[in-house]
Scaffold this active site. Structure first.
Site, PDB file in Angstrom:
ATOM      1  N   ARG A 122       0.854  -1.187   0.000  1.00  0.00           N
ATOM      2  CA  ARG A 122       0.000   0.000   0.000  1.00  0.00           C
ATOM      3  C   ARG A 122       0.893   1.241   0.000  1.00  0.00           C
ATOM      4  O   ARG A 122       2.122   1.133   0.104  1.00  0.00           O
ATOM      5  CB  ARG A 122      -0.927  -0.007   1.215  1.00  0.00           C
ATOM      6  N   ILE A 123       0.322   2.426  -0.100  1.00  0.00           N
ATOM      7  CA  ILE A 123       1.106   3.655  -0.088  1.00  0.00           C
ATOM      8  C   ILE A 123       1.840   3.764   1.246  1.00  0.00           C
ATOM      9  O   ILE A 123       1.238   3.625   2.318  1.00  0.00           O
ATOM     10  CB  ILE A 123       0.211   4.891  -0.293  1.00  0.00           C
ATOM     11  N   ASN A 138      11.614   1.937  -5.484  1.00  0.00           N
ATOM     12  CA  ASN A 138      10.533   1.111  -6.001  1.00  0.00           C
ATOM     13  C   ASN A 138      10.735   0.848  -7.487  1.00  0.00           C
ATOM     14  O   ASN A 138      11.179   1.731  -8.220  1.00  0.00           O
ATOM     15  CB  ASN A 138       9.182   1.817  -5.782  1.00  0.00           C
ATOM     16  N   HIS A 140       8.563   0.388 -10.488  1.00  0.00           N
ATOM     17  CA  HIS A 140       7.170   0.632 -10.879  1.00  0.00           C
ATOM     18  C   HIS A 140       6.900   0.108 -12.279  1.00  0.00           C
ATOM     19  O   HIS A 140       7.676   0.359 -13.209  1.00  0.00           O
ATOM     20  CB  HIS A 140       6.873   2.136 -10.829  1.00  0.00           C
ATOM     21  N   ASP A 177       3.460   6.906  -6.902  1.00  0.00           N
ATOM     22  CA  ASP A 177       4.417   6.825  -8.014  1.00  0.00           C
ATOM     23  C   ASP A 177       4.829   8.219  -8.497  1.00  0.00           C
ATOM     24  O   ASP A 177       4.979   8.456  -9.694  1.00  0.00           O
ATOM     25  CB  ASP A 177       3.841   6.011  -9.178  1.00  0.00           C
TER      26      ASP A 177
END
Length: 252
Positions: A122-123, A138, A140, A177
């Site tokens: 999750r965020i 991350n 993405h 993101d």
């Protein structure tokens, strides 16, 4: 160099872990439980409306039901890249309810990692991101800022934008993101590829970039690049949108 992973339960977590474990010391994999789907749907409906969310839910059910048809192609892509999605029995896993729990902050401070990898969670809250000095990185599945959210390769192709079908390694910030970009790479799907196999192509293209970013961060020489383009957040397609893209574009 010590690395901690904050991760979800998807297979991509183990692809990333297996690809990196021989190069860096991954001290702990903090594995969070999936968030409440009912709560996620309610929040999404507040933004998008219930009719859209219902169409997305039908698509997700369809995608899960048909995933088995594409396992051979996924395995082919991962195998060609030397990647494995098997969960190792010796992985140093700590299970938590959420990566934003106080226990995770305590764990990070105790580990004092050089780098924190974020994958499929999750965020991550600002409290967690500021708990240690280490950069949070991350991989993405999309080219940011144009394709934030989910299924960046699928949406790029659906939009007739193949030059932005790819992956991004970025520094994690409290947004979705939106963090500074470290590196990007494009993918070139074959006619055999589609919604189910795009993530494997993106992992194959992105894991080497993530590895390089982690090594650079550990050496104190991580750099970011300037990227442009309209910033847009994407969700799952609705079943209607998926069928239209399939009929008009041959996008499976």
């Amino acid at each position: 160099m010590t690395v901690v992973m904050l991760a979800g339960r998807g297979s991509s977590t183990w692809v990333v872990y297996n690809a990196l474990r021989d190069d860096v010391s991954i001290e702990t994999v903090v594995l969070e439980r999936p968030p409440s789907q009912a709560r996620l749907l309610r929040r999404r409906a507040q933004r998008l409306g219930w009719s859209t969310v219902a169409g997305q839910a039908v698509f997700v059910a369809y995608a899960r039901a048909t995933a088995g048809r594409h396992r051979a192609r996924v395995a082919e892509i991962l195998g060609a890249a030397g990647l494995s999605a098997e969960r190792p029995s010796d992985a140093p896993v700590v299970e938590v309810e959420s990566v934003n729990d106080d226990s995770v902050i305590a764990l990070l401070r105790a580990a004092d990692p050089s780098v924190v990898i974020v994958n499929g969670t999750r965020i991550v809250s600002e409290r967690v991101l500021s708990a240690v000095e280490a950069p949070f990185l991350n991989l993405h599945a999309g080219i940011t800022p144009r394709y934030r959210g989910v299924h960046g390769c699928y949406w790029a192709l659906a939009n007739g934008d193949p030059e932005h079908a790819g992956v991004t390694v970025h520094v994690v910030d409290p947004g979705v993101d939106t963090g500074p970009v470290v590196a990007q790479a494009l993918v070139r799907p074959s006619p055999d590829d589609g919604y189910h196999t795009f993530p494997a192509l993106q992992l194959a293209a992105g894991v080497p970039l993530l590895r390089e970013a982690i090594v650079a961060a550990g050496a104190g020489r991580l750099t970011t690049i300037e990227v442009g383009g309209e910033s847009r957040l994407y969700y799952h397609p609705t079943i209607g949108a998926y069928l239209r893209h399939r009929r008009r574009l041959g996008l499976r």
